[in-house]
Structure formats: structure tokens, C-alpha cells
Design an enzyme around this catalytic site. Structure first.
Site, short mmCIF file in Angstrom:
data_model
loop_
_atom_site.label_atom_id
_atom_site.label_comp_id
_atom_site.label_asym_id
_atom_site.label_seq_id
_atom_site.Cartn_x
_atom_site.Cartn_y
_atom_site.Cartn_z
N TYR A 1 -7.74 14.02 0.88
CA TYR A 1 -6.51 15.21 -0.03
C TYR A 1 -7.24 15.66 -0.59
CZ TYR A 1 -3.00 13.09 2.77
OH TYR A 1 -2.45 12.31 3.82
N SER B 1 0.60 -1.28 0.10
CA SER B 1 0.46 -0.20 0.46
C SER B 1 1.06 0.88 0.01
CB SER B 1 -0.88 -0.03 1.45
OG SER B 1 -1.92 0.84 1.00
N PRO B 2 0.34 2.48 -0.49
CA PRO B 2 1.51 3.70 -0.94
C PRO B 2 1.64 3.87 0.68
CG PRO B 2 -0.68 3.80 -2.50
CD PRO B 2 -0.46 2.00 -1.50
N LEU C 1 -5.35 -3.44 8.04
CA LEU C 1 -5.80 -4.09 9.13
C LEU C 1 -5.73 -5.77 8.32
CD1 LEU C 1 -6.32 -2.07 12.47
CD2 LEU C 1 -3.78 -2.74 11.52
N ALA D 1 2.18 8.73 -1.87
CA ALA D 1 2.10 9.45 -2.19
C ALA D 1 2.73 10.39 -3.04
CB ALA D 1 0.86 10.02 -1.54
N GLY E 1 -0.24 -2.20 4.71
CA GLY E 1 0.64 -1.26 4.87
C GLY E 1 1.44 -1.66 5.84
N ARG E 2 1.32 -0.69 7.32
CA ARG E 2 2.66 -1.74 8.31
C ARG E 2 2.98 -2.81 8.25
NH1 ARG E 2 -2.55 1.58 11.81
NH2 ARG E 2 -3.69 0.64 9.99
N ARG F 1 -8.07 5.55 -6.14
CA ARG F 1 -8.17 5.33 -4.70
C ARG F 1 -9.68 6.54 -4.24
NH1 ARG F 1 -4.43 3.85 0.35
NH2 ARG F 1 -4.70 1.58 -0.21
N CYS G 1 3.51 7.08 2.85
CA CYS G 1 4.91 8.39 2.48
C CYS G 1 5.71 7.67 3.41
CB CYS G 1 3.85 9.52 3.12
SG CYS G 1 3.00 10.48 2.03
C1 FNR Z 1 0.04 4.99 5.03
N1 FNR Z 1 -0.90 5.53 4.43
C2 FNR Z 1 -1.07 5.93 3.09
N2 FNR Z 1 -1.56 5.86 2.82
C3 FNR Z 1 -2.18 6.78 0.82
O1 FNR Z 1 -2.96 5.99 0.43
N3 FNR Z 1 -0.74 7.15 0.45
C4 FNR Z 1 0.33 7.80 0.82
O2 FNR Z 1 1.32 8.17 0.90
C5 FNR Z 1 0.55 7.19 2.08
N4 FNR Z 1 1.15 7.11 3.38
C6 FNR Z 1 0.49 6.21 4.84
C7 FNR Z 1 2.68 6.39 5.67
C8 FNR Z 1 2.89 5.54 6.61
C9 FNR Z 1 3.83 5.62 7.22
C10 FNR Z 1 1.29 4.55 6.31
C11 FNR Z 1 1.38 3.46 7.76
C12 FNR Z 1 0.22 4.79 6.06
C13 FNR Z 1 -2.62 4.35 4.57
C14 FNR Z 1 -2.19 3.22 4.22
O3 FNR Z 1 -1.59 3.06 2.85
C15 FNR Z 1 -3.01 2.01 4.33
O4 FNR Z 1 -3.81 2.37 3.78
C16 FNR Z 1 -3.08 2.37 5.50
O5 FNR Z 1 -2.45 2.03 7.00
C17 FNR Z 1 -4.09 1.01 6.49
O6 FNR Z 1 -3.87 -0.18 6.16
P1 FNR Z 1 -2.02 -1.51 7.46
O7 FNR Z 1 -2.03 0.09 7.56
O8 FNR Z 1 -3.27 -1.41 8.71
O9 FNR Z 1 -2.31 -2.50 6.25
#
Ligand code: FNR
Length: 354
Positions: A182, A22-23, A301, A57, A323-324, A230, A25
Site C-alpha cells: 500500500y 490482526s487487521p 500462520l 485497514a 489473522g485467519r 506495520r 478487511c
Molecule cells: C488480511 N490482512 C490484512 N493486513 C493488514 O495489515 N490490514 C488489513 O486490512 C488486512 N486485511 C486482511 C483481510 C483478510 C480477510 C485476511 C485473511 C488478511 C493480513 C492479516 O492481517 C495477516 O497479516 C495475515 O493474514 C497473516 O496472518 P495469519 O492470517 O496467517 O494469522
């Protein structure tokens, strides 16, 4: 037969499995240029077996960066900086996707790991954001300027230009970021859009900018390249954007050439009360998939191999984004394959670890 490890073909691109990074930052770029951090960070997840690796992003305008340290594609000079990252991902059997973004009123903010919260001042390298109106996201954030018709047209053109640069850098998938409060989400939601022109008021007017951006990106990338959008399927606030609105939008976006709706939620107001738990956003991916009849990605999650497998087996989504969990374990797909009894080869350099 594992669904998670069944390839997914979208237009001319085949993802080797249905696991996407997942994207996320990294707040580690300089003037929009990715660097060694991005190469190692994203490259590790390709080595770890993800079928699709999304960048963070990536801003289509300099004023559309969330923080001064975001990556970008607003300038031709960014193309060369992305190329080694993209080439490395492809050399390891994964597919590189870029998430194109404009932060709107949430731009010019401090990274979460900075000492300060909220908006970055001009003196510290910040700028005045642009948005549908002049309400800040939160009192700690910067007060945006309202976009006029010309500014809106420029946003559309700049998403398209960034998509063209993404292809020049070698990316094979493009995602439009219309979630998390955003710019594009700010136009969608009645909480943040109080305009009285053709871009505000009715659902049709509030969705106009996202529809224009999606159509422009599709035109820019041609017919071969998959386009994801998204969305935040709900604001989690009464009077905000809803799942029903998302179904209407998803149908429109699919007709304009979107291949996958990547279904997240929230982010448009700090007031939202979000019932966070395992797979908490999956039901929204399922609603959009069933009611709009469009492929979806599920995110939020999803951390366990069997859980991810179940999301696909239930028909809630066509792929999962993590993501995480990918921050905790870059090799999550290799571990998931082991758990599910699927034979997946790690890179040859690591074969002796088997
Ligand atoms: C994110 N998330 C996020 N989403 C997105 O659309 N563009 C982005 O650049 C970011 N940046 C970002 C940075 C960090 C450090 C985190 C932890 C999360 C959200 C991410 O893509 C995801 O949708 C959420 O974290 C939920 O998924 P998880 O982490 O529960 O698997």
C-alpha cells in the site's frame, strides 16, 4: 508462567494479554462507515479474549480505500459510527486499536469475494488511485496518478487528522499501515518508487514519507497513546526492500515515537515467491527486535497456543497477531488459555460453559 497471558503495558495502555486480532478487511462498509457487521465481528473477538482488537485497514482519504467498501476515518462523520464498536470492545476488557491506511496504487480494487478481480471502474464506483509513480500494481489494477509534493503533504496531514478522529472515537492504540504494497510501502520499496525528488532514490529519501507520517501521528495522539507501525520486512524479490532496510527504518521510527513494529512481509509485487509455512514471518520480527532494539509484533500462520507461547519465550516478539485463525475461532484466546493451563474467565454470560 505463560508469557502469552502476561499483560503488556505500552505508555498508558495495558493490554491484558499479548494476543492481538490482526487487521482484516471486511469489505462491508458504506461510505467508510462501519456498521453492525463490524460491531459483531470485532466485538466477538473481544468477547473471545483477545487483548488487542485491531480494526481493518481504515482509510485516511477516500481515494486511499482498497475497495469502495472499506472503513474510513477521513471525515468527522465517521467518529460516531466507530464509537459503539470501540465502546463494546472496551466493555469486554479488550483494547481497541485502529489501523490507519492508504492503499496507494492498490486502491479502487474489487473485494476478494467479488465476481471480478483487479480495479473497479468509475462506472462501478471506483476512482483513480494515487501513488509514488504511474506504474499499476498489476495490469488488472487501475493506473495511478503520481503524487506531487502537495499531495504528499496532504497524505501526512490526513494520517494525523484520522489519528485525532480515532482518539475522538475512543481508540486506545493507533497503527500506521506501511506494509503489503500500500502507499507507504510503495514509497519504501525501490520496486515501486522511481521518484527523483526528496521522496525517492536513497534509503533516506524512500523512508521519508513513512517517517513523516509516523512523526505526525505521534504528534496528533500525544504522549499517552501507543503507536504501532506495520511494515513488510521484505519484498521477497531481489532488488526490493530488505530485512536490513527494515532494521534501519525500525530504529528511525522508534526514535520518532513508534512503540511497536508489527512485522509482516510481502504484498508489493505479484511476482514475489513467498515460502509460506507456520510462523514464516517470525524470524523477521526477531531480526527487527534484536538489531533495532525495538518491541515487535509477530504475525503470519501463528495458529497454535504453544507455538505462540514459544515466539514470545524465544524473544522473537513482544506480542503475537493472529489473522485467519481468528476467523476460524473467535474464542482462540480462551482455548489457548485452556491448553496452556492458564485460568482466564470467559464473560459471565458464558461461565456455565466451563
Ligand atoms: C488480511 N490482512 C490484512 N493486513 C493488514 O495489515 N490490514 C488489513 O486490512 C488486512 N486485511 C486482511 C483481510 C483478510 C480477510 C485476511 C485473511 C488478511 C493480513 C492479516 O492481517 C495477516 O497479516 C495475515 O493474514 C497473516 O496472518 P495469519 O492470517 O496467517 O494469522
Amino acid at each position: 508462567m505463560s508469557q502469552l497471558f502476561t499483560p503488556l503495558t505500552l505508555r498508558t495502555v495495558t493490554l491484558p494479554n499479548r494476543i492481538a486480532v490482526s487487521p482484516m478487511c471486511q469489505y462491508s462498509a458504506t461510505d467508510g462507515h462501519p456498521n453492525e457487521w463490524h460491531l459483531v465481528h470485532l466485538g466477538s473477538r473481544a468477547v473471545g479474549g483477545a487483548g488487542l482488537v485491531f480494526t481493518e485497514a481504515t482509510a485516511v482519504q477516500a481515494v486511499g480505500r482498497i475497495s469502495p467498501a472499506d472503513t474510513g476515518l477521513w471525515d468527522d462523520a465517521h467518529i460516531a459510527s466507530w464509537r459503539p464498536v470501540v465502546d463494546f470492545i472496551h466493555a469486554h476488557g479488550s483494547v481497541a486499536g485502529v489501523q490507519l491506511a492508504h492503499a496507494g496504487r492498490k486502491a479502487s480494487a474489487h473485494p476478494p469475494f467479488a465476481e471480478h478481480r483487479g480495479g473497479v471502474s468509475d462506472a462501478d464506483g471506483g476512482w483513480t488511485p494515487v501513488a509514488p509513480g504511474t506504474d499499476p500494481f498489476h495490469e488488472s489494477y487501475r493506473t495511478p496518478d503520481e503524487l506531487d509534493a502537495e499531495g504528499i503533504a496532504q497524505v501526512v496531514a490526513d494520517f494525523a487528522a484520522a489519528a485525532r478522529r480515532a482518539l475522538a472515537a475512543g481508540f486506545r492504540v493507533v497503527e500506521v499501515h506501511a506494509a503489503h504494497g500500500y502507499l507507504l510501502h510503495e514509497f519504501l520499496s525501490p520496486l515501486s518508487n522511481h521518484r527523483t525528488d526528496a521522496y525517492g532514490g536513497s534509503l533516506e529519501n524512500r523512508t521519508r514519507l513513512v517517517r513523516e507520517v509516523t512523526a505526525a501521528v505521534r504528534e496528533a495522539v500525544g504522549e499517552d497513546v501507543p503507536v504501532f507501525v506495520r511494515i513488510s520486512a521484505t519484498d521477497w524479490v531481489d532488488g526490493g526492500w530488505t530485512a536490513e532496510d527494515s532494521v534501519v527504518l525500525a530504529r528511525d521510527l522508534a526514535a520518532l515515537g513508534a512503540d511497536v513494529i508489527d512485522v509482516s512481509t510481502g504484498g508489493n509485487t505479484p511476482a514475489a515467491d513467498i515460502p509460506i509455512g507456520p510462523g514464516y514471518q517470525v524470524p523477521f520480527a526477531e531480526t527487527v527486535r534484536r538489531k533495532a532494539d525495538v518491541p515487535t509484533g509477530a504475525v503470519g500462520l501463528i495458529t497454535d497456543a504453544r507455538q505462540a507461547e514459544q515466539v514470545l519465550a524465544d524473544g522473537s516478539a513482544d506480542l503475537v497477531l493472529l489473522g485467519r485463525e481468528f476467523l476460524r475461532d473467535p474464542y482462540w484466546p480462551l482455548h489457548a488459555a485452556q491448553q496452556l493451563g492458564v485460568q482466564v474467565n470467559p464473560p459471565k454470560q458464558y461461565a456455565r460453559a466451563l
